[in-house]
Every structure is written in structure tokens, then in C-alpha cells.
Design a protein around this motif. Structure first.
Motif, PDB file in Angstrom:
ATOM      1  N   SER A   1      -8.513   9.480  -3.048  1.00  0.00           N
ATOM      2  CA  SER A   1      -7.792   8.380  -2.803  1.00  0.00           C
ATOM      3  C   SER A   1      -6.450   8.443  -2.819  1.00  0.00           C
ATOM      4  N   THR A   2      -5.553   7.622  -2.225  1.00  0.00           N
ATOM      5  CA  THR A   2      -4.078   7.769  -2.110  1.00  0.00           C
ATOM      6  C   THR A   2      -3.614   7.861  -3.491  1.00  0.00           C
TER       7      THR A   2
ATOM      8  N   GLU B   1     -11.283  10.456   3.969  1.00  0.00           N
ATOM      9  CA  GLU B   1     -11.396   9.866   5.504  1.00  0.00           C
ATOM     10  C   GLU B   1     -11.236  11.169   6.495  1.00  0.00           C
TER      11      GLU B   1
ATOM     12  N   HIS C   1       0.712  -1.202  -0.147  1.00  0.00           N
ATOM     13  CA  HIS C   1       0.011  -0.057  -0.101  1.00  0.00           C
ATOM     14  C   HIS C   1       1.091   1.322  -0.073  1.00  0.00           C
TER      15      HIS C   1
ATOM     16  N   HIS D   1      -6.674   9.788  10.090  1.00  0.00           N
ATOM     17  CA  HIS D   1      -7.293  11.033   9.384  1.00  0.00           C
ATOM     18  C   HIS D   1      -8.002  12.002  10.244  1.00  0.00           C
TER      19      HIS D   1
ATOM     20  N   ASN E   1     -12.299  -1.147   3.831  1.00  0.00           N
ATOM     21  CA  ASN E   1     -11.548  -1.249   5.288  1.00  0.00           C
ATOM     22  C   ASN E   1     -12.720  -1.846   6.218  1.00  0.00           C
TER      23      ASN E   1
ATOM     24  N   ASP F   1      -3.311   2.057  -4.257  1.00  0.00           N
ATOM     25  CA  ASP F   1      -4.269   2.493  -3.232  1.00  0.00           C
ATOM     26  C   ASP F   1      -5.147   1.015  -3.183  1.00  0.00           C
TER      27      ASP F   1
ATOM     28  N   TYR G   1       1.039   3.869   1.966  1.00  0.00           N
ATOM     29  CA  TYR G   1       1.476   4.207   3.054  1.00  0.00           C
ATOM     30  C   TYR G   1       2.735   3.408   3.793  1.00  0.00           C
TER      31      TYR G   1
ATOM     32  N   HIS H   1      -7.336  13.218   1.881  1.00  0.00           N
ATOM     33  CA  HIS H   1      -7.959  11.936   1.753  1.00  0.00           C
ATOM     34  C   HIS H   1      -9.350  12.169   2.316  1.00  0.00           C
TER      35      HIS H   1
ATOM     36  N   MET I   1      -6.631  -5.585   3.831  1.00  0.00           N
ATOM     37  CA  MET I   1      -6.007  -5.603   2.441  1.00  0.00           C
ATOM     38  C   MET I   1      -5.707  -7.110   2.143  1.00  0.00           C
TER      39      MET I   1
ATOM     40  N   TYR J   1     -17.341  -0.158   2.838  1.00  0.00           N
ATOM     41  CA  TYR J   1     -15.953   0.499   2.339  1.00  0.00           C
ATOM     42  C   TYR J   1     -15.116  -0.707   2.480  1.00  0.00           C
TER      43      TYR J   1
END
Ligand code: 13P
Ligand code: SF4
Length: 348
Positions: free
Chosen positions: A256-257, A242, A66, A217, A157, A83, A68, A240, A107, A155
Motif C-alpha cells: 500500500s502507499t 493496483e 491521503h 496504476h 475504493n 493510506d 497522494y 502498488h 475516502m 476494496y
């Protein structure tokens, strides 16, 4: 996320030596990340990078990461980066035997749902997500009772258990499209209340939301963004979805990222700030040396559980392999596939 005693015992090995051969084999990687990784740190990372890349080939494994993840992971051992949507797509397209997901548990679970026959590994089972932890399958069933006939959009997530109770998944890059694709007047949108608020502002569909938040976030404030503008009159603010609504309002672009990375690539602003997890700016700064990145730092503690020594241990021992309860695989997979199918049609 239960661990067997065998899995619990696996520890990354002690530091590997930085030899002349390792220095030579990893020199090109260092050249790439030299702007964001101090030279003094390289002897710590380089032996793991060399070992992971060699073992990955031997095992016919791919490493998906990802946006991040830290630069020594993101730029030095991965086959694909992206992303949440990009990672799901790439997981589906991979023909490797093993997928090592460098990101958080949901993920890796999504990758496993799409590749039930493959070994999907995450190097730290505790890499969770405050959004995924905010809701259970039983909560979704209660919401359905309360709003009968209202479709559920989740989502990505979320846990596989929640996905199994979901009509269709979405990510931050396709949430509005997914909501509108259902052709209904009202949807239940889970679990991020800020993403739900953002989506509600972009569509006429009425949104029933949940009280989940991203712990990274939610900490950004509009006052912080105004201060950044005062300090740098030319700054472009990317946020973002979020983030809280007043932060979104202060931003110049919301996405998104990967959409944020796309913005920097297309527009090449002189100065930019990415209102999102900290490592993103380091990773993107490597690609765009001419752009000045202002870097307020909010770290995701879950993403940061993934390290090079753990990735190597994961490949050596094939842990921690993601497993999903047999009775939820099919419905959870369907909700992710519906999203991917919608995306495929939109791109065709
Ligand atoms: P993206 O899908 O935008 O990469 O977001 C994933 C995530 O966890 C953001 O906090
Ligand atoms: Fe979850 Fe937020 Fe971390 Fe993304 S940044 S994984 S949403 S806690």
C-alpha cells in the motif's frame, strides 16, 4: 454525489495576498517543503496555508489527507496523513467536530460512515475514482445470485452503496488477511481485477474478480520498469498492488502507499522509484533527503482536484458535506467496521 444549487455556487476566492505576516507565519512550513516546492510558488500557497490553519482551529476541524495529495497540502495543513486504512482509522479516532478529507469521495464517505454525527467535508465533490465508478450495488447483487453463498470482499475504493452489499471491506494493506479471515474456499473480490490477481497469488482462497481498474496504476508497464533498471543499476522498485501483474512481477516490493513509505524509512535505499501516483514521491522525498527518488509521473486527476483554495472555501462555507442514504448507512458501516475490527485484533 448530487450537488445542491447552493453548493454548486461556491467558488474558491481569488488569490489571497502574500504579506510579511504570512511569510513569517509560514516560514517553518516552507523550510520543510523547500526541496519539492520552488520558491517562486510559495507566495501563492502560503496565504492559503496560514488562512486554513487559523480557520481549522477556530472551527475545531481536523484535516486528513491521503498520501497522494500535493506537498503544500500534505505537509502544510494536515493533522493526519496516510493510506486508505490509516485515514479510516484516524477518522474513527478523531474528536473534532468537523473532518475535512483531502482525498477522493470514497475516502470521505468512509469517514462519514464511521462518524455519522460529525460533519465530513470534501472540497470537490467531483473527486471520484475509476475503481469506485466501475461497480454498483445492483452489480454486486447480480454477482451474489451467480455465486450463491460466496462472501463478498470489497476494496474500500467503492461507493457506500456497494459497501452496503458487502460482507467485509479491505484496503491494499490488508486484502490478503481479510480474504483469509473468512475461512472459506472462495470469495467474490471487488472491484479491482489487478488487486484481485495479486491477492490470488498470495492465498489458496479462490478469487472471483470484477473488471475494475485504477486509471493511474493500469498505465504503468513492465517495459518501463525494465528501462528504469537499465538506466539505474542500483534502483529499488516499489509498486502498488493496483498495478498490472507483469509490473508487480518486476517490482522488488509490493504494498500500500503507507507500506511503500515504511519500506523507504526502514531500508533507506540509495535510489528508489515508487510505481504509484506522482505526488507520493514528492511527499516522501521531504522526509528522506538522502534517498534519490526517480519520478515517473502518473497523476490521479481526481486527487488533484483538491487544492488549497478549495480547502479554505470548504472550511469557510462547510461544503461539501457528505451525506449517505439512511437505508444504506448501517450495512455499509458494518462492512468497514468488520475490517477495522480484524485489524485491531491483528495488532493486539
Ligand atoms: P492506499 O490505500 O494504498 O493508499 O491506496 C489508495 C488508492 O487510491 C491507491 O490508488
Ligand atoms: Fe482511484 Fe486510482 Fe485515483 Fe486511487 S489513484 S483514487 S485508485 S483512480
Amino acid at each position: 454525489m448530487s450537488m445542491t444549487p447552493h453548493e454548486a455556487a461556491i467558488e474558491p476566492q481569488a488569490d489571497l495576498p502574500y504579506t510579511a505576516a504570512v511569510a513569517r507565519d509560514t516560514a517553518a512550513y516552507y523550510e520543510r517543503v523547500a526541496r519539492v516546492i520552488p520558491e517562486i510558488e510559495w507566495p501563492v500557497h502560503a496565504p492559503y496555508i496560514a488562512a486554513i490553519n487559523a480557520l481549522k482551529r477556530e472551527r475545531n476541524a481536523v484535516i486528513l489527507a491521503h498520501n497522494y495529495q500535493t506537498p503544500e497540502i500534505f505537509h502544510c495543513v494536515t493533522d493526519f496523513v496516510g493510506d486508505s486504512l490509516g485515514l479510516a482509522r484516524q477518522a474513527m479516532e478523531s474528536d473534532a467536530d468537523i473532518i475535512v478529507l483531502c482525498g477522493v469521495h470514497f475516502m470521505a464517505e468512509t469517514a462519514k460512515l464511521l462518524n455519522p454525527e460529525k460533519t465530513v467535508l470534501i472540497s470537490d465533490l467531483e473527486a471520484g475514482c475509476s475503481l469506485a465508478a466501475s461497480i454498483t450495488g445492483a452489480d454486486v447483487r447480480l454477482l451474489r445470485e451467480r455465486y450463491p453463498g460466496t462472501p463478498v470482499v470489497s476494496y474500500v475504493n467503492t461507493s457506500a452503496e456497494v459497501k452496503a452489499e458487502t460482507d467485509i471491506c479491505c484496503t491494499s494493506s490488508n486484502a490478503v488477511e481479510v480474504v483469509e479471515s473468512l475461512g472459506v474456499e472462495r470469495v467474490i473480490f471487488l472491484p479491482d481485477e489487478f488487486l484481485a490477481h495479486y491477492v490470488a497469488g498470495q492465498t489458496d482462497v479462490s478469487i472471483v474478480s470484477w473488471k475494475g481498474r485504477c486509471e493511474v496504476h493500469e498505465r504503468f508497464t513492465a517495459a518501463e520498469l525494465r528501462e528504469l533498471r537499465q538506466g539505474h543499476s542500483d534502483i529499488v522498485i516499489l509498486a502498488h498492488p493496483e498495478c498490472p501483474p507483469d509490473v508487480i512481477e518486476e517490482a522488488d516490493f509490493v504494498g500500500s502507499t503507507s507500506a511503500m513509505i515504511g519500506y523507504v524509512g526502514d531500508k533507506r535505499p540509495a535510489r528508489v522509484v515508487m510505481i504509484t501516483e506522482c505526488s507520493m514521491s514528492d511527499n516522501v522525498a521531504v522526509e528522506f533527503p538522502e534517498v534519490d527518488f526517480v519520478r515517473p509521473c502518473n497523476l490521479c486527476p481526481h486527487m488533484k482536484r483538491i487544492t488549497l483554495p478549495k480547502i479554505l472555501a470548504s472550511l469557510q462555507t462547510l461544503t461539501h458535506a457528505i451525506t449517505i442514504d439512511a437505508d444504506i448507512v448501517a450495512p455499509a458501516r458494518r462492512s468497514v467496521e468488520r475490517m477495522l475490527e480484524l485489524n485491531r485484533r491483528a495488532r493486539a
